[in-house]
Design a protein around this motif. Structure first.
Motif, PDB file in Angstrom:
ATOM      1  N   GLY A  99     -27.199  18.010 -25.836  1.00 60.24           N
ATOM      2  CA  GLY A  99     -26.067  18.837 -26.228  1.00 60.24           C
ATOM      3  C   GLY A  99     -26.423  19.971 -27.164  1.00 60.24           C
ATOM      4  O   GLY A  99     -25.580  20.811 -27.476  1.00 60.24           O
ATOM      5  N   GLU A 100     -27.681  20.021 -27.623  1.00 60.55           N
ATOM      6  CA  GLU A 100     -28.090  21.105 -28.511  1.00 60.55           C
ATOM      7  C   GLU A 100     -28.170  22.411 -27.733  1.00 60.55           C
ATOM      8  O   GLU A 100     -28.584  22.441 -26.581  1.00 60.55           O
ATOM      9  CB  GLU A 100     -29.455  20.803 -29.133  1.00 60.55           C
ATOM     10  N   THR A 101     -27.786  23.491 -28.367  1.00 53.73           N
ATOM     11  CA  THR A 101     -27.852  24.801 -27.717  1.00 53.73           C
ATOM     12  C   THR A 101     -28.973  25.614 -28.341  1.00 53.73           C
ATOM     13  O   THR A 101     -29.250  25.527 -29.534  1.00 53.73           O
ATOM     14  CB  THR A 101     -26.522  25.553 -27.886  1.00 53.73           C
ATOM     15  N   GLY A 102     -29.627  26.410 -27.506  1.00 57.06           N
ATOM     16  CA  GLY A 102     -30.714  27.248 -27.994  1.00 57.06           C
ATOM     17  C   GLY A 102     -31.986  26.450 -28.213  1.00 57.06           C
ATOM     18  O   GLY A 102     -32.073  25.260 -27.925  1.00 57.06           O
ATOM     19  N   LYS A 103     -32.990  27.116 -28.735  1.00 55.24           N
ATOM     20  CA  LYS A 103     -34.283  26.482 -28.975  1.00 55.24           C
ATOM     21  C   LYS A 103     -34.303  25.853 -30.359  1.00 55.24           C
ATOM     22  O   LYS A 103     -34.019  26.516 -31.353  1.00 55.24           O
ATOM     23  CB  LYS A 103     -35.398  27.521 -28.837  1.00 55.24           C
ATOM     24  N   VAL A 104     -34.629  24.577 -30.403  1.00 54.50           N
ATOM     25  CA  VAL A 104     -34.609  23.841 -31.664  1.00 54.50           C
ATOM     26  C   VAL A 104     -35.912  23.062 -31.822  1.00 54.50           C
ATOM     27  O   VAL A 104     -36.397  22.446 -30.874  1.00 54.50           O
ATOM     28  CB  VAL A 104     -33.410  22.856 -31.697  1.00 54.50           C
ATOM     29  N   GLY A 147     -46.899  11.790 -28.215  1.00 51.64           N
ATOM     30  CA  GLY A 147     -47.172  13.142 -27.752  1.00 51.64           C
ATOM     31  C   GLY A 147     -48.304  13.758 -28.549  1.00 51.64           C
ATOM     32  O   GLY A 147     -48.578  13.340 -29.684  1.00 51.64           O
ATOM     33  N   ILE A 148     -48.989  14.733 -27.942  1.00 47.43           N
ATOM     34  CA  ILE A 148     -50.057  15.472 -28.625  1.00 47.43           C
ATOM     35  C   ILE A 148     -49.776  16.960 -28.512  1.00 47.43           C
ATOM     36  O   ILE A 148     -49.471  17.458 -27.427  1.00 47.43           O
ATOM     37  CB  ILE A 148     -51.449  15.200 -28.013  1.00 47.43           C
ATOM     38  N   VAL A 149     -49.909  17.672 -29.612  1.00 46.62           N
ATOM     39  CA  VAL A 149     -49.929  19.132 -29.614  1.00 46.62           C
ATOM     40  C   VAL A 149     -51.341  19.556 -30.001  1.00 46.62           C
ATOM     41  O   VAL A 149     -51.806  19.246 -31.106  1.00 46.62           O
ATOM     42  CB  VAL A 149     -48.902  19.723 -30.611  1.00 46.62           C
ATOM     43  N   ASP A 150     -52.027  20.218 -29.085  1.00 46.81           N
ATOM     44  CA  ASP A 150     -53.361  20.740 -29.371  1.00 46.81           C
ATOM     45  C   ASP A 150     -53.163  22.054 -30.128  1.00 46.81           C
ATOM     46  O   ASP A 150     -53.024  23.123 -29.536  1.00 46.81           O
ATOM     47  CB  ASP A 150     -54.120  20.967 -28.066  1.00 46.81           C
ATOM     48  N   ALA A 151     -53.144  21.958 -31.450  1.00 41.47           N
ATOM     49  CA  ALA A 151     -52.884  23.134 -32.286  1.00 41.47           C
ATOM     50  C   ALA A 151     -54.144  23.914 -32.623  1.00 41.47           C
ATOM     51  O   ALA A 151     -54.081  24.910 -33.348  1.00 41.47           O
ATOM     52  CB  ALA A 151     -52.182  22.702 -33.585  1.00 41.47           C
ATOM     53  N   GLU A 173     -36.781  28.367 -19.223  1.00 36.61           N
ATOM     54  CA  GLU A 173     -37.540  28.606 -20.449  1.00 36.61           C
ATOM     55  C   GLU A 173     -38.064  27.307 -21.069  1.00 36.61           C
ATOM     56  O   GLU A 173     -38.823  27.338 -22.045  1.00 36.61           O
ATOM     57  CB  GLU A 173     -36.673  29.349 -21.477  1.00 36.61           C
ATOM     58  N   MET A 174     -37.691  26.161 -20.512  1.00 35.56           N
ATOM     59  CA  MET A 174     -38.165  24.870 -21.017  1.00 35.56           C
ATOM     60  C   MET A 174     -39.481  24.496 -20.337  1.00 35.56           C
ATOM     61  O   MET A 174     -39.650  24.684 -19.140  1.00 35.56           O
ATOM     62  CB  MET A 174     -37.103  23.787 -20.755  1.00 35.56           C
ATOM     63  N   ILE A 175     -40.417  23.960 -21.115  1.00 39.99           N
ATOM     64  CA  ILE A 175     -41.729  23.574 -20.601  1.00 39.99           C
ATOM     65  C   ILE A 175     -41.840  22.048 -20.615  1.00 39.99           C
ATOM     66  O   ILE A 175     -41.572  21.409 -21.645  1.00 39.99           O
ATOM     67  CB  ILE A 175     -42.856  24.191 -21.443  1.00 39.99           C
ATOM     68  N   ASP A 215     -40.161  25.042 -27.349  1.00 39.53           N
ATOM     69  CA  ASP A 215     -39.994  25.236 -25.907  1.00 39.53           C
ATOM     70  C   ASP A 215     -40.431  24.026 -25.088  1.00 39.53           C
ATOM     71  O   ASP A 215     -39.964  23.832 -23.962  1.00 39.53           O
ATOM     72  CB  ASP A 215     -40.796  26.451 -25.436  1.00 39.53           C
ATOM     73  N   VAL A 216     -41.344  23.223 -25.624  1.00 44.44           N
ATOM     74  CA  VAL A 216     -41.865  22.073 -24.882  1.00 44.44           C
ATOM     75  C   VAL A 216     -40.943  20.879 -25.097  1.00 44.44           C
ATOM     76  O   VAL A 216     -40.620  20.522 -26.234  1.00 44.44           O
ATOM     77  CB  VAL A 216     -43.296  21.728 -25.335  1.00 44.44           C
ATOM     78  N   HIS A 217     -40.536  20.264 -23.987  1.00 43.60           N
ATOM     79  CA  HIS A 217     -39.642  19.105 -24.078  1.00 43.60           C
ATOM     80  C   HIS A 217     -40.471  17.822 -24.101  1.00 43.60           C
ATOM     81  O   HIS A 217     -40.986  17.383 -23.083  1.00 43.60           O
ATOM     82  CB  HIS A 217     -38.668  19.076 -22.902  1.00 43.60           C
ATOM     83  N   PHE A 218     -40.583  17.222 -25.292  1.00 44.15           N
ATOM     84  CA  PHE A 218     -41.299  15.963 -25.445  1.00 44.15           C
ATOM     85  C   PHE A 218     -40.370  14.764 -25.312  1.00 44.15           C
ATOM     86  O   PHE A 218     -40.838  13.642 -25.109  1.00 44.15           O
ATOM     87  CB  PHE A 218     -41.988  15.905 -26.815  1.00 44.15           C
TER      88      PHE A 218
END
Length: 376
Positions: A99-104, A147-151, A173-175, A215-218
């Protein structure tokens, strides 16, 4: 006309089919279309993919077919593939966002319960990325959602260490991140061609990490690990700003010269207000076949970093474990299959699984957090 009872039994079976990318039942994602069954029990199931070029289409067809034939009254099953309409994709994205709107940046929200570990080192070459992927896979094997984020934008290596060759799927726009060994993973290496270098400066680096988090949906994770670049530069500071609740895991080798550099990575927490969850010593002493100990990089550096950080930060910083030098660890990294899975009983596999267990028991807490409920 299809028997309603049979089609309902098929739908119940399809609820067992998990989308490989979103890790949710396809019935919850609006992917199931029309279902028909003829008098001979031959079923045809309509499935709507999120995009026409869905990389997991073959697996989805296999899983749906296998689930449908398990329904009572079905003799054979076939799948009719279609693609979601823009309206259906929009509805799916709303469902995924809760239900969230926009990128959070969901991991920065006060009510988020994901435990976030930023894996840091003072210098390169200490095996920080290997530690990151093995901890992630070990915790996933224990049943946690990870999850992993390769920063490490300039020196990305996580995709190779995880054996990931799939590209992320874009849902507008969602990854949607690829999943390997039960771990959702994102890296800039998934977006560049070949071994192309990424030559970005500070603002671009910050933006890249920010996009990974928005943008990435985990989905709902128990643990998120970030593989930071070595040192205390732009990305380390950006992560502290974007994820104020993140905790640092400091990786060092036993060498005293390396430990003094690693101490700086942990000491940054006094400025960023992050908690240091602990120190991990990598490339520690290995036991030779004759029972003797071989200390290629010396010994004691990990405990030295933990002691110094405990004193300077005035808070307990434990040595979570020492990972010995082990050929299995190197070979597993080259093969893209983490050692905690390929050789779990090897010296490195045992040590890394032990560290993961120590971190995994630190469950997500709700103390001081606002819950999404209200009195009636």
């Amino acid at each position: 006309m299809s028997d309603p009872s049979i089609t309902e039994r098929i739908r119940q079976r399809l609820a067992e089919v998990i989308d490989p990318e979103l890790r949710l039942p396809i019935t919850q994602l609006g992917m199931v279309g029309e279902i028909s069954v003829d008098d001979a029990g031959a079923a045809q199931v309509g499935v709507k993919l999120t995009i026409a070029a869905c990389p997991m289409r073959s697996r989805i067809v296999e899983d749906v077919t296998a689930a449908a034939v398990r329904a009572e009254g079905v003799s054979t099953a076939s799948v009719q593939l279609g693609v979601m309409t823009p309206e259906e994709r929009a509805e799916l994205k709303d469902h995924l966002r809760g239900g969230e709107t926009g990128k959070v940046n969901r991991f920065a929200q006060p009510e988020n319960l994901t435990r976030v570990y930023a894996v840091a080192s003072g210098k390169g070459g200490v095996g920080k990325s290997s530690v990151t992927v093995n901890l992630a896979c070990a915790m996933a094997a224990q049943g946690l959602k990870v999850g992993i984020v390769d920063a490490d934008i300039h020196g990305f290596s996580v995709p190779d260490l995880m054996g990931i060759t799939d590209k992320p799927t874009r849902l507008d726009e969602m990854i949607l991140p690829p999943v390997a060994y039960g771990v959702k993973t994102i890296s800039i290496g998934m977006f560049v061609e070949g071994n192309q270098a990424v030559a970005w400066r500070g603002p671009m680096l910050h933006r890249a990490v920010e996009q990974f988090l928005t943008d990435v949906h985990f989905g709902d994770l128990d643990v998120l690990l970030l593989d930071l670049p070595p040192g205390t530069g732009d990305i380390a500071i950006s992560v502290a700003q974007l994820l104020p609740g993140s905790e640092l895991l400091v990786v060092t080798t036993p060498q005293v010269a390396a430990s003094s550099v690693a101490e700086r990575a942990g000491a940054l927490s006094s400025q960023t207000k992050q908690r240091v969850a602990g120190v991990i010593e990598n490339m520690g002493p290995m036991t030779l076949p004759d029972g003797s100990s071989f200390e290629l990089f010396g010994s004691g550096g990990g405990q030295l970093v933990a002691d110094r950080l405990s004193a300077s930060l005035e808070a307990e910083v434990p040595l979570l474990g020492s990972v010995p030098l082990d050929m299995n660890l190197r070979e597993a990294g080259d093969d893209g299959e983490p050692v905690v899975l390929s050789a779990p009983d090897s010296p490195a596999g045992v040590a890394l699984r032990g560290i993961a267990s120590r971190l995994a028991v630190q469950r997500r807490g709700i103390s001081g957090r606002k819950l999404p409920i209200s009195p009636v």
